[in-house]
Design a protein around this motif. Structure first.
Motif, PDB file in Angstrom:
ATOM      1  N   ASP A 128       0.843  -1.198   0.000  1.00 50.81           N
ATOM      2  CA  ASP A 128       0.000   0.000   0.000  1.00 50.81           C
ATOM      3  C   ASP A 128       0.880   1.251   0.000  1.00 50.81           C
ATOM      4  O   ASP A 128       0.437   2.331   0.320  1.00 50.81           O
ATOM      5  N   ALA A 131       1.527   3.256  -5.099  1.00 54.57           N
ATOM      6  CA  ALA A 131       0.283   3.337  -5.875  1.00 54.57           C
ATOM      7  C   ALA A 131       0.515   3.127  -7.372  1.00 54.57           C
ATOM      8  O   ALA A 131      -0.328   2.559  -8.059  1.00 54.57           O
ATOM      9  N   CYS A 133       2.674   1.132  -8.626  1.00 54.55           N
ATOM     10  CA  CYS A 133       3.026  -0.282  -8.781  1.00 54.55           C
ATOM     11  C   CYS A 133       4.286  -0.473  -9.633  1.00 54.55           C
ATOM     12  O   CYS A 133       4.329  -1.309 -10.519  1.00 54.55           O
ATOM     13  N   CYS A 140      -0.834  -3.554  -5.890  1.00 46.65           N
ATOM     14  CA  CYS A 140      -0.562  -2.294  -5.214  1.00 46.65           C
ATOM     15  C   CYS A 140      -1.882  -1.604  -4.893  1.00 46.65           C
ATOM     16  O   CYS A 140      -2.626  -1.219  -5.804  1.00 46.65           O
ATOM     17  N   SER A 142      -4.303   1.382  -3.446  1.00 46.01           N
ATOM     18  CA  SER A 142      -4.271   2.840  -3.338  1.00 46.01           C
ATOM     19  C   SER A 142      -5.648   3.340  -2.938  1.00 46.01           C
ATOM     20  O   SER A 142      -6.655   2.685  -3.182  1.00 46.01           O
ATOM     21  N   SER A 143      -5.641   4.489  -2.317  1.00 44.38           N
ATOM     22  CA  SER A 143      -6.883   5.085  -1.833  1.00 44.38           C
ATOM     23  C   SER A 143      -6.998   6.498  -2.364  1.00 44.38           C
ATOM     24  O   SER A 143      -6.053   7.278  -2.259  1.00 44.38           O
ATOM     25  N   ARG A 144      -8.150   6.789  -2.942  1.00 43.02           N
ATOM     26  CA  ARG A 144      -8.452   8.149  -3.400  1.00 43.02           C
ATOM     27  C   ARG A 144      -9.848   8.483  -2.947  1.00 43.02           C
ATOM     28  O   ARG A 144     -10.783   7.736  -3.231  1.00 43.02           O
TER      29      ARG A 144
END
Length: 178
Positions: A128, A131, A133, A140, A142-144
């Motif tokens: 994590d 993002a 990768c 990988c 990711s947070s948005r």
């Protein structure tokens, strides 16, 4: 936990401190939701991976190295598909008992060493902290804006003996490559 935060906020006399306590509880609630989402996603990704013959499928060991960014409590959710036990460790302590290697925040040198060690081994790698990768993990996260997604590094998957169901590969954005 949330009720106790609201109770603390109610006991504080200044309005500013009450607002701070309420926003802290909202952040904790949001973080808890992200933690659940991360754990579900890790469990889902693992359920689409196929380890080589002779590898016991019921119980997997996930080794967590570094500090996870998106989920402070790792407990992958695998409903009806066996279980994944979690063991935090250092980069130097990783052993062949690890079926899944989760890479959190860590020094670049440690990450490179672990990715090199994994090549050719039946170890699923998830991070994590990359993002885009590009550093060698297979998946990988990711947070948005409070939503969770993942990228797939096809090159990293192709270098090892694990097989990943094409359905999960289509879901990921597939932007990674090393």
């Amino acid at each position: 936990m949330l009720a106790s935060l609201f109770l603390i906020g109610a006991l504080v006399t200044t309005p500013q401190m009450s607002v701070q306590a309420a926003s802290q509880s909202a952040v904790e609630e949001s973080a808890g939701g992200m933690t659940r989402a991360v754990n579900r996603m890790i469990g889902g990704i693992a359920s689409y991976a196929r380890w080589p013959e002779g590898s016991p499928a019921a119980n997997r060991q996930m080794c967590v190295v570094g500090t996870p960014r998106l989920a402070p409590r790792m407990a992958p959710d695998t409903p009806g598909r066996g279980s994944i036990s979690v063991r935090p460790m250092t980069a130097a302590g990783v052993t062949s008992d690890c079926d899944i290697l989760f890479l959190g925040r860590m020094p670049v040198g440690d990450r490179r060493q672990l990715i090199a060690w994994v090549r050719g081994r039946p170890v699923l790698t998830i991070t994590d902290d990359d993002a885009a990768c590009i550093y060698g993990a297979m998946f990988c996260l990711s947070s948005r804006s409070a939503s969770l997604s993942f990228s797939v590094n096809l090159d990293a998957i192709g270098r090892g003996p694990l097989r990943v169901d094409p359905r999960v590969l289509r879901i990921g954005s597939g932007q990674g490559g090393t």
